[in-house]
Design a protein around this motif. Structure first.
Motif, PDB file in Angstrom:
ATOM      1  N   GLY A 116       0.808  -1.212   0.000  1.00 20.39           N
ATOM      2  CA  GLY A 116       0.000   0.000   0.000  1.00 20.39           C
ATOM      3  C   GLY A 116       0.842   1.262   0.000  1.00 20.39           C
ATOM      4  N   ALA A 117       2.032   1.199   0.620  1.00 20.72           N
ATOM      5  CA  ALA A 117       2.916   2.367   0.640  1.00 20.72           C
ATOM      6  C   ALA A 117       3.376   2.733  -0.762  1.00 20.72           C
ATOM      7  CB  ALA A 117       4.122   2.101   1.534  1.00 20.72           C
ATOM      8  N   VAL A 118       3.481   1.742  -1.642  1.00 19.44           N
ATOM      9  CA  VAL A 118       3.885   1.996  -3.027  1.00 19.44           C
ATOM     10  C   VAL A 118       2.742   2.636  -3.799  1.00 19.44           C
ATOM     11  CG1 VAL A 118       4.776   0.946  -5.145  1.00 19.44           C
ATOM     12  CG2 VAL A 118       5.441   0.027  -2.909  1.00 19.44           C
ATOM     13  N   HIS A 119       1.540   2.123  -3.595  1.00 16.46           N
ATOM     14  CA  HIS A 119       0.380   2.667  -4.301  1.00 16.46           C
ATOM     15  C   HIS A 119       0.061   4.093  -3.864  1.00 16.46           C
ATOM     16  CE1 HIS A 119       0.014  -1.256  -5.916  1.00 16.46           C
ATOM     17  NE2 HIS A 119      -0.621  -1.813  -4.914  1.00 16.46           N
ATOM     18  N   ALA A 120       0.555   4.488  -2.694  1.00 14.36           N
ATOM     19  CA  ALA A 120       0.240   5.817  -2.169  1.00 14.36           C
ATOM     20  C   ALA A 120       1.097   6.913  -2.787  1.00 14.36           C
ATOM     21  CB  ALA A 120       0.399   5.827  -0.650  1.00 14.36           C
ATOM     22  N   ILE A 121       2.150   6.535  -3.523  1.00 14.18           N
ATOM     23  CA  ILE A 121       3.000   7.563  -4.118  1.00 14.18           C
ATOM     24  C   ILE A 121       2.723   7.683  -5.608  1.00 14.18           C
ATOM     25  CG2 ILE A 121       4.790   7.255  -2.388  1.00 14.18           C
ATOM     26  CD1 ILE A 121       6.403   5.656  -4.322  1.00 14.18           C
ATOM     27  N   ASP A 122       3.133   8.796  -6.180  1.00 12.71           N
ATOM     28  CA  ASP A 122       2.875   9.129  -7.575  1.00 12.71           C
ATOM     29  C   ASP A 122       3.645   8.187  -8.498  1.00 12.71           C
ATOM     30  OD1 ASP A 122       2.604  10.291 -10.067  1.00 12.71           O
ATOM     31  OD2 ASP A 122       2.965  12.336  -9.368  1.00 12.71           O
ATOM     32  N   ALA A 123       2.924   7.386  -9.282  1.00 18.21           N
ATOM     33  CA  ALA A 123       3.558   6.411 -10.165  1.00 18.21           C
ATOM     34  C   ALA A 123       4.351   7.068 -11.281  1.00 18.21           C
ATOM     35  CB  ALA A 123       2.507   5.465 -10.751  1.00 18.21           C
ATOM     36  N   GLN A 124       4.131   8.341 -11.522  1.00 20.22           N
ATOM     37  CA  GLN A 124       4.888   9.046 -12.557  1.00 20.22           C
ATOM     38  C   GLN A 124       6.329   9.308 -12.136  1.00 20.22           C
ATOM     39  OE1 GLN A 124       3.083   8.635 -15.099  1.00 20.22           O
ATOM     40  NE2 GLN A 124       2.332  10.649 -15.724  1.00 20.22           N
ATOM     41  N   THR A 125       6.624   9.146 -10.858  1.00 26.51           N
ATOM     42  CA  THR A 125       7.952   9.497 -10.353  1.00 26.51           C
ATOM     43  C   THR A 125       8.941   8.340 -10.385  1.00 26.51           C
ATOM     44  OG1 THR A 125       7.368   8.947  -8.061  1.00 26.51           O
ATOM     45  CG2 THR A 125       6.912  11.205  -8.799  1.00 26.51           C
ATOM     46  N   HIS A 126       8.494   7.140 -10.769  1.00 24.05           N
ATOM     47  CA  HIS A 126       9.400   5.993 -10.778  1.00 24.05           C
ATOM     48  C   HIS A 126       9.112   5.121 -11.989  1.00 24.05           C
ATOM     49  CE1 HIS A 126       6.073   3.509  -9.327  1.00 24.05           C
ATOM     50  NE2 HIS A 126       5.855   4.413  -8.391  1.00 24.05           N
ATOM     51  N   ALA A 127       9.904   4.063 -12.143  1.00 18.71           N
ATOM     52  CA  ALA A 127       9.853   3.246 -13.351  1.00 18.71           C
ATOM     53  C   ALA A 127       9.135   1.913 -13.164  1.00 18.71           C
ATOM     54  CB  ALA A 127      11.279   2.991 -13.841  1.00 18.71           C
ATOM     55  N   LEU A 128       8.550   1.668 -11.989  1.00 17.54           N
ATOM     56  CA  LEU A 128       7.909   0.366 -11.750  1.00 17.54           C
ATOM     57  C   LEU A 128       6.867   0.057 -12.818  1.00 17.54           C
ATOM     58  CD1 LEU A 128       7.216  -0.076  -7.920  1.00 17.54           C
ATOM     59  CD2 LEU A 128       8.952  -1.189  -9.320  1.00 17.54           C
ATOM     60  N   GLU A 129       6.941  -1.167 -13.344  1.00 18.38           N
ATOM     61  CA  GLU A 129       5.962  -1.638 -14.320  1.00 18.38           C
ATOM     62  C   GLU A 129       5.094  -2.752 -13.753  1.00 18.38           C
ATOM     63  OE1 GLU A 129       8.345  -2.854 -17.584  1.00 18.38           O
ATOM     64  OE2 GLU A 129       8.999  -0.815 -18.105  1.00 18.38           O
ATOM     65  N   SER A 130       5.651  -3.514 -12.817  1.00 21.85           N
ATOM     66  CA  SER A 130       4.900  -4.637 -12.262  1.00 21.85           C
ATOM     67  C   SER A 130       5.353  -4.925 -10.840  1.00 21.85           C
ATOM     68  CB  SER A 130       5.058  -5.894 -13.131  1.00 21.85           C
ATOM     69  OG  SER A 130       6.414  -6.188 -13.348  1.00 21.85           O
ATOM     70  N   ILE A 131       4.445  -5.548 -10.090  1.00 23.08           N
ATOM     71  CA  ILE A 131       4.698  -5.931  -8.704  1.00 23.08           C
ATOM     72  C   ILE A 131       4.316  -7.392  -8.535  1.00 23.08           C
ATOM     73  CG2 ILE A 131       4.065  -5.544  -6.288  1.00 23.08           C
ATOM     74  CD1 ILE A 131       3.450  -2.650  -6.999  1.00 23.08           C
ATOM     75  N   TRP A 132       5.209  -8.164  -7.942  1.00 22.38           N
ATOM     76  CA  TRP A 132       4.888  -9.529  -7.544  1.00 22.38           C
ATOM     77  C   TRP A 132       4.533  -9.500  -6.061  1.00 22.38           C
ATOM     78  CZ3 TRP A 132       9.555 -12.791  -9.808  1.00 22.38           C
ATOM     79  CH2 TRP A 132       9.421 -12.847 -11.203  1.00 22.38           C
ATOM     80  N   LEU A 133       3.360 -10.024  -5.737  1.00 17.50           N
ATOM     81  CA  LEU A 133       2.871  -9.978  -4.359  1.00 17.50           C
ATOM     82  C   LEU A 133       3.161 -11.276  -3.613  1.00 17.50           C
ATOM     83  CD1 LEU A 133      -0.643  -8.254  -4.486  1.00 17.50           C
ATOM     84  CD2 LEU A 133       1.482  -7.332  -3.554  1.00 17.50           C
ATOM     85  N   ILE A 134       3.700 -11.136  -2.409  1.00 16.53           N
ATOM     86  CA  ILE A 134       3.857 -12.253  -1.475  1.00 16.53           C
ATOM     87  C   ILE A 134       2.733 -12.137  -0.458  1.00 16.53           C
ATOM     88  CG2 ILE A 134       5.341 -13.328   0.254  1.00 16.53           C
ATOM     89  CD1 ILE A 134       7.710 -11.890  -1.114  1.00 16.53           C
ATOM     90  N   GLU A 135       1.911 -13.157  -0.321  1.00 18.48           N
ATOM     91  CA  GLU A 135       0.836 -13.121   0.664  1.00 18.48           C
ATOM     92  C   GLU A 135       1.455 -13.136   2.049  1.00 18.48           C
ATOM     93  OE1 GLU A 135      -2.366 -12.386   2.310  1.00 18.48           O
ATOM     94  OE2 GLU A 135      -2.505 -12.704   0.150  1.00 18.48           O
ATOM     95  N   SER A 136       1.245 -12.049   2.770  1.00 18.10           N
ATOM     96  CA  SER A 136       1.985 -11.872   4.020  1.00 18.10           C
ATOM     97  C   SER A 136       1.306 -12.489   5.224  1.00 18.10           C
ATOM     98  CB  SER A 136       2.200 -10.380   4.277  1.00 18.10           C
ATOM     99  OG  SER A 136       0.964  -9.734   4.472  1.00 18.10           O
ATOM    100  N   GLY A 137      -0.015 -12.541   5.219  1.00 18.24           N
ATOM    101  CA  GLY A 137      -0.712 -12.973   6.420  1.00 18.24           C
ATOM    102  C   GLY A 137      -0.670 -11.938   7.519  1.00 18.24           C
ATOM    103  N   GLU A 138      -0.178 -10.719   7.188  1.00 15.58           N
ATOM    104  CA  GLU A 138      -0.109  -9.627   8.157  1.00 15.58           C
ATOM    105  C   GLU A 138      -0.869  -8.440   7.596  1.00 15.58           C
ATOM    106  OE1 GLU A 138       3.642  -8.580   9.792  1.00 15.58           O
ATOM    107  OE2 GLU A 138       4.505 -10.515   9.331  1.00 15.58           O
TER     108      GLU A 138
END
Length: 549
Positions: A116-138
């Motif tokens: 969620g901390a990643v989604h909260a920042i402006d995606a125009q400011t970085h180069a991320l194209e994809s995220i692999w999610l690890i199910e945290s259980g937290e």
């Protein structure tokens, strides 16, 4: 320093598998791998990364707590020749945005409760194209209710006011291990990781750590600690820092095992040592007085641990801790940019000193012009390695900072030390405006930028004051805008989503003005000398507790 034929991670994994493949190498207490399994995991995770389009030299961001998937990504990147970028799990706002922008990572691997901390920042400011999610259980269910994308969907970061339409970032579950990938030829000096450290008053710098640096960290640290085959190394320090990541390499090259727990618990620390049958462990300076502050118990002597790496523990705590726990404490000096350059074994320890210079390195204590000062006089510690790639390769994307730190071909640590005639080095303080708290380096600049972004704050100065736990506390002196009013707790709540929890100031002092030079520069040394004022507001006594995720 004697070395193996190749110091790159693929060669170290292959050597361990051939030498002692069946013995356990790593465990997070839920999953464990032998040396042979680690070799296979590295090749197959590299295959999955390559199938996703990750190539040699690409950066892969990693936002994850201590768990097997963390090391899986490190091994996969190291095998492929990609560069892993572990990120402090408490990073938020400007700090996280800067790391993503500076590293240029196009893929991130993140736990669901952290993304969620990643989604909260402006995606125009970085180069991320994809995220692999690890199910945290937290907190995963909370994360889903908050509107974050389901696996396989796309999300966009929060747009800044007036910004153009946001690009989307694809989100997928962590893919299974792929087909094994043949290891390319990895050089000793090729980058394995970029570790971000806030060692100065500016933005966090990405330290480019080559494969050989981790090898030498492991060999030297294991040698000082006396690690032998069959040892069980236990850490509850975060794997995104050098200390714990180094412990994995110690286990790898020493035919030992590393057990990594999620976090430090004062009440559960000795129980964890007993449960894991640990023989070696790792603590930070602030952890020892915290443990000593608890009532003595039988658990303190019921474990198998003989020694702990314990940098920064004040001398007056060392003897008491060893008497109560039976654990010898090993001090020393190193940094993310360097290696274990000052130290020695248990017989070489001297309370209040970091140790002597380790063979294979050079050290000088110098003045502002890099002239060596006499023994007994304080100056800046500068360092150099005799062995290729035993130190970091510089700061990623910051050539001017690299040149500044490595000027005159010596690495300038920014630490004031004294070298005694006996050859022992004693730490005095830091030259640069950094704060060390909870085992973390905090940039006063980054904290100040958040404080200054509040509409009621005109000027802010952030600096270190001493705490009761042999570390720094963060204090901020603030001048409010004319006519503005601001409650201290309201400012803390404003900082909380914008800063790592450990960087949120403990003390706030609202003042009419700040001490300045003739040209208007704030004189922080005067604030540090004054310390905690009688008018300062204290978060610890306010009853408010910061969230840690």
């Amino acid at each position: 320093m004697e070395q193996a034929e190749s110091l790159a991670l693929p060669a170290l994994l292959a050597a361990r598998a051939a030498r002692n493949g069946d013995a356990v190498l790593f465990s997070d207490r839920k999953a464990s791998w032998s040396g042979a399994q680690a070799l296979e995991i590295a090749a197959r995770r590299a295959g999955a990364l390559a199938a996703h389009g990750v190539r040699r030299g690409d950066r892969v961001a990693l936002l994850c707590t201590n768990r097997s998937e963390f090391m899986e990504i490190v091994l996969g990147c190291g095998w492929l020749g990609a560069v892993v970028v572990p990120i402090n799990t408490a990073s938020r706002g400007m700090q996280l945005e800067h790391i993503l922008r500076n590293s240029g990572a196009r893929l991130m691997v993140a736990e669901t409760h952290l993304v969620g901390a990643v989604h909260a920042i402006d995606a125009q400011t970085h180069a991320l194209e994809s995220i692999w999610l690890i199910e945290s259980g937290e907190g995963g269910e909370t994360h889903n209710r908050s509107g974050a994308a389901a696996a396989g969907a796309s999300v966009a970061g929060t747009p800044a006011a007036g910004a153009p339409a946001m690009r989307e970032i694809a989100v997928w579950p962590l893919p299974p291990l792929g087909e094994p990938l043949a290891a390319p030829c990895i050089g000793d000096g090729d980058a394995l990781a970029i570790l971000y450290t806030s060692g100065t008053s500016g933005l966090s710098k990405g330290v480019i750590c080559p494969h050989a640096q981790f090898y030498w960290w492991a060999r030297l640290t294991a040698g000082h600690l006396g690690v032998v085959p069959g040892d069980v190394l236990y850490t509850c320090l975060p794997l995104f820092h050098t200390n714990a990541l180094n412990a994995f390499f110690q286990a790898l090259v020493s035919d030992a095992q590393l057990v990594a727990d999620r976090r430090f618990s004062a009440s559960g620390f000795f129980a964890s040592l007993i449960e894991t049958r640990a023989t070696v462990t790792y603590v930070l300076g602030a952890m020892v007085p915290i443990l000593l502050g608890r009532c003595a118990s039988a658990q303190e002597q019921a474990h198998r641990v003989r020694i702990a790496l314990a940098p920064g523990v004040p001398g007056h705590f060392q003897q008491e801790f060893t008497e109560r726990s039976g654990i010898a404490l090993l001090d020393g000096y190193g940094s993310t940019e360097t290696n274990f350059v000052l130290g020695g074994g248990v017989a070489d320890q001297r309370a209040g000193y970091m140790g002597k210079l380790v063979p294979g390195f050079d050290a000088r204590v110098v003045d502002d012009n890099d002239r060596e000062v006499p023994d007994g006089e304080a100056g800046e510690l500068i360092l150099r390695a005799d062995t290729p790639f035993a130190f970091a390769n510089g700061y990623f994307g910051m050539p001017e900072k690299t040149v500044e730190a490595w000027r005159n071909l010596w690495f300038h640590t920014g630490d004031r030390v004294v070298r005694e005639a006996s050859g022992y080095y004693r730490f005095v303080d830091r030259l640069k405006d950094a704060i060390r708290r909870r085992g973390e380096n905090i940039s006063s600049y980054e904290v100040e930028q958040v404080l200054l972004s509040h509409p009621a704050v005109e000027t802010a100065a952030v600096y270190a004051v001493k705490s009761e736990f042999a570390e720094d506390e963060v204090m901020a002196a603030l001048v409010l805008r004319e006519g503005a009013a601001l409650d201290a707790l309201a400012l803390i709540r404003y900082c909380e989503p914008r800063l790592p929890y450990f960087a949120v100031p403990r003390y706030l002092d609202f003042v009419a003005d700040l001490p300045r030079t003739e040209n208007g520069k704030i004189q922080k040394y005067k604030l540090r000398e004054t310390g905690i004022t009688t008018t300062a507001w204290d978060l610890e006594t306010s009853g408010y507790r910061l969230r840690r995720t």
